[in-house]
Scaffold this motif. Structure first.
Motif, PDB file in Angstrom:
ATOM      1  N   LYS A  30       0.951  -1.280  -0.112  1.00 19.84           N
ATOM      2  CA  LYS A  30      -0.059   0.077   0.013  1.00 19.84           C
ATOM      3  C   LYS A  30       0.843   1.257  -0.006  1.00 19.84           C
ATOM      4  CE  LYS A  30      -4.530  -1.572   1.158  1.00 19.84           C
ATOM      5  NZ  LYS A  30      -5.546  -1.420   0.619  1.00 19.84           N
ATOM      6  N   GLY A  31       2.190   1.291  -0.223  1.00 17.08           N
ATOM      7  CA  GLY A  31       2.882   2.337   0.026  1.00 17.08           C
ATOM      8  C   GLY A  31       4.204   2.199   0.829  1.00 17.08           C
ATOM      9  N   GLN A  32       4.780   3.311   1.121  1.00 13.88           N
ATOM     10  CA  GLN A  32       5.999   3.548   1.880  1.00 13.88           C
ATOM     11  C   GLN A  32       5.834   4.594   3.077  1.00 13.88           C
ATOM     12  OE1 GLN A  32       9.657   3.893  -0.483  1.00 13.88           O
ATOM     13  NE2 GLN A  32      11.017   4.806   1.315  1.00 13.88           N
ATOM     14  N   LEU A  33       6.211   4.349   4.161  1.00 15.34           N
ATOM     15  CA  LEU A  33       6.064   5.203   5.253  1.00 15.34           C
ATOM     16  C   LEU A  33       7.500   5.152   5.791  1.00 15.34           C
ATOM     17  CD1 LEU A  33       2.715   4.247   6.891  1.00 15.34           C
ATOM     18  CD2 LEU A  33       3.238   6.390   5.636  1.00 15.34           C
ATOM     19  N   LEU A  67       5.321   4.605  22.866  1.00 12.07           N
ATOM     20  CA  LEU A  67       4.857   5.558  21.638  1.00 12.07           C
ATOM     21  C   LEU A  67       5.505   5.068  20.423  1.00 12.07           C
ATOM     22  CD1 LEU A  67       3.386   8.061  20.486  1.00 12.07           C
ATOM     23  CD2 LEU A  67       5.678   9.316  20.953  1.00 12.07           C
ATOM     24  N   SER A  68       6.790   4.841  20.406  1.00  9.54           N
ATOM     25  CA  SER A  68       7.781   4.383  19.137  1.00  9.54           C
ATOM     26  C   SER A  68       7.297   3.021  18.798  1.00  9.54           C
ATOM     27  CB  SER A  68       9.178   4.164  19.613  1.00  9.54           C
ATOM     28  OG  SER A  68       9.555   5.734  20.040  1.00  9.54           O
ATOM     29  N   ARG A  69       6.968   2.123  19.577  1.00  9.80           N
ATOM     30  CA  ARG A  69       6.588   1.044  19.178  1.00  9.80           C
ATOM     31  C   ARG A  69       5.278   0.876  18.520  1.00  9.80           C
ATOM     32  NH1 ARG A  69       2.632  -2.780  18.911  1.00  9.80           N
ATOM     33  NH2 ARG A  69       3.313  -4.953  18.896  1.00  9.80           N
ATOM     34  N   THR A  70       4.308   1.657  19.152  1.00  6.95           N
ATOM     35  CA  THR A  70       2.923   1.971  18.541  1.00  6.95           C
ATOM     36  C   THR A  70       2.960   2.462  17.279  1.00  6.95           C
ATOM     37  OG1 THR A  70       1.926   2.111  20.750  1.00  6.95           O
ATOM     38  CG2 THR A  70       0.439   2.774  18.899  1.00  6.95           C
ATOM     39  N   LEU A  71       3.831   3.526  17.048  1.00  6.16           N
ATOM     40  CA  LEU A  71       3.861   4.120  15.563  1.00  6.16           C
ATOM     41  C   LEU A  71       4.425   3.344  14.668  1.00  6.16           C
ATOM     42  CD1 LEU A  71       5.181   7.630  16.813  1.00  6.16           C
ATOM     43  CD2 LEU A  71       2.784   7.013  15.836  1.00  6.16           C
ATOM     44  N   VAL A  72       5.632   2.400  14.885  1.00  7.93           N
ATOM     45  CA  VAL A  72       5.994   1.561  13.918  1.00  7.93           C
ATOM     46  C   VAL A  72       5.010   0.319  13.670  1.00  7.93           C
ATOM     47  CG1 VAL A  72       7.810  -0.215  13.794  1.00  7.93           C
ATOM     48  CG2 VAL A  72       8.475   1.892  14.743  1.00  7.93           C
ATOM     49  N   ALA A  73       4.104  -0.126  14.643  1.00  7.65           N
ATOM     50  CA  ALA A  73       3.245  -1.140  14.345  1.00  7.65           C
ATOM     51  C   ALA A  73       2.282  -0.524  13.438  1.00  7.65           C
ATOM     52  CB  ALA A  73       2.822  -1.568  15.705  1.00  7.65           C
ATOM     53  N   ASN A  74       1.937   0.738  13.439  1.00  9.31           N
ATOM     54  CA  ASN A  74       0.612   1.545  12.731  1.00  9.31           C
ATOM     55  C   ASN A  74       1.370   1.676  11.427  1.00  9.31           C
ATOM     56  OD1 ASN A  74      -1.013   1.667  14.668  1.00  9.31           O
ATOM     57  ND2 ASN A  74      -0.517   3.636  15.372  1.00  9.31           N
ATOM     58  N   ALA A  81      -2.594  -3.471   5.397  1.00  7.43           N
ATOM     59  CA  ALA A  81      -3.918  -3.140   5.416  1.00  7.43           C
ATOM     60  C   ALA A  81      -4.375  -2.020   5.159  1.00  7.43           C
ATOM     61  CB  ALA A  81      -4.476  -3.746   6.450  1.00  7.43           C
ATOM     62  N   GLY A  82      -3.768  -0.856   5.546  1.00  9.09           N
ATOM     63  CA  GLY A  82      -4.268   0.494   5.418  1.00  9.09           C
ATOM     64  C   GLY A  82      -5.196   0.769   6.540  1.00  9.09           C
ATOM     65  N   PHE A  83      -5.525   2.140   6.359  1.00 12.35           N
ATOM     66  CA  PHE A  83      -6.437   2.540   7.665  1.00 12.35           C
ATOM     67  C   PHE A  83      -7.867   3.161   6.803  1.00 12.35           C
ATOM     68  CE2 PHE A  83      -2.490   2.301   9.937  1.00 12.35           C
ATOM     69  CZ  PHE A  83      -2.850   1.710  11.154  1.00 12.35           C
ATOM     70  N   GLU A  84      -8.747   2.919   7.604  1.00 14.32           N
ATOM     71  CA  GLU A  84     -10.180   3.617   6.891  1.00 14.32           C
ATOM     72  C   GLU A  84     -10.987   4.457   7.980  1.00 14.32           C
ATOM     73  OE1 GLU A  84     -12.327   1.677   3.711  1.00 14.32           O
ATOM     74  OE2 GLU A  84     -13.765   1.473   5.333  1.00 14.32           O
ATOM     75  N   LYS A 132     -16.000   7.977   2.920  1.00 17.83           N
ATOM     76  CA  LYS A 132     -14.773   7.115   3.322  1.00 17.83           C
ATOM     77  C   LYS A 132     -13.435   7.416   3.095  1.00 17.83           C
ATOM     78  CE  LYS A 132     -17.410   2.501   3.526  1.00 17.83           C
ATOM     79  NZ  LYS A 132     -17.471   2.602   4.775  1.00 17.83           N
ATOM     80  N   ILE A 133     -12.569   7.679   4.014  1.00 15.49           N
ATOM     81  CA  ILE A 133     -11.403   8.262   3.830  1.00 15.49           C
ATOM     82  C   ILE A 133     -10.254   6.842   4.202  1.00 15.49           C
ATOM     83  CG2 ILE A 133      -9.799   9.739   4.828  1.00 15.49           C
ATOM     84  CD1 ILE A 133     -12.255  11.290   5.873  1.00 15.49           C
ATOM     85  N   ALA A 134      -9.421   6.862   3.040  1.00 13.82           N
ATOM     86  CA  ALA A 134      -8.468   5.545   3.384  1.00 13.82           C
ATOM     87  C   ALA A 134      -7.258   6.017   2.955  1.00 13.82           C
ATOM     88  CB  ALA A 134      -8.880   4.440   2.296  1.00 13.82           C
ATOM     89  N   GLY A 135      -6.101   5.218   3.809  1.00 13.67           N
ATOM     90  CA  GLY A 135      -4.678   5.445   3.364  1.00 13.67           C
ATOM     91  C   GLY A 135      -3.819   4.884   4.259  1.00 13.67           C
ATOM     92  N   ALA A 136      -2.583   4.879   3.921  1.00 12.87           N
ATOM     93  CA  ALA A 136      -1.601   3.990   4.767  1.00 12.87           C
ATOM     94  C   ALA A 136      -1.300   4.539   5.987  1.00 12.87           C
ATOM     95  CB  ALA A 136      -0.480   3.903   3.861  1.00 12.87           C
TER      96      ALA A 136
END
Length: 177
Positions: A30-33, A67-74, A81-84, A132-136
């Motif tokens: 779904k992309g690169q972060l 916080l860092s662990r949660t952001l990396v997991a997100n 899967a992405g977020f919606e 509906k708003i979707a993205g990575a």
């Protein structure tokens, strides 16, 4: 000790994680972060897991660990899967439509409100009263949803406005005659 920080971030197949100093880059279908982790945290990759450890026991290190662990997991979840986020328009004449990539919303103003999607975020309008708003990127999806809601937040007397799907609007009793 951070209970969240202790958990390893599982990297599914098809996802590439690159660690360059304090910058973690996650590539997926779904992309690169990419995100730069605080200096108080050490990131290591062991097989198909990503481990984050605090360098010391300072208050800031403990705070940044979870916080860092949660952001990396997100980031990992976002590229797989992405977020919606779903918004509902409640009110007579309130409707949404797509104009190219942009979103055009009628919310009872004398003009239509046009919203351009930020990079990596897409809009969809399955029904006239649903957006509906979707993205990575979880932050970008949530932020644009909040900006759209802020245009006409739900009011407490009739409940009209833009609300999140499933949001309960607390209603007030009207004026007595």
């Amino acid at each position: 000790m951070s209970r969240i920080g202790k958990k390893a971030v599982a990297i599914p197949s098809g996802v590439n994680v690159t660690i360059d100093g304090q910058t973690v880059t996650v590539k997926g279908p779904k992309g690169q972060l990419a995100w730069t982790i605080a200096d108080e945290i050490v990131v290591t990759q062991e097989g198909s897991d990503l481990l984050l450890v605090a360098r010391d026991e300072s208050k800031r290190a403990k705070s940044m660990w979870g916080l860092s662990r949660t952001l990396v997991a997100n980031m990992v979840q976002g590229v797989t899967a992405g977020f919606e986020e779903t918004l509902e328009l409640v009110g007579v004449g309130y409707r949404a439509a797509m104009k190219g990539d942009a979103l055009s919303i009628q919310l009872g103003f004398s003009h239509d409100v046009n919203v351009e999607p930020p990079a990596g975020v897409t809009f969809a309008v399955p029904k006239q009263t649903e957006i509906k708003i979707a993205g990575a990127d979880k932050q970008a999806v949530g932020e644009i949803a909040a900006k759209i809601r802020r245009i006409r937040p739900p009011e407490p007397y009739k409940g009209k406005g833009v609300r999140y799907a499933g949001e309960k609007v607390r209603r007030k009793e009207g004026k007595k005659k």
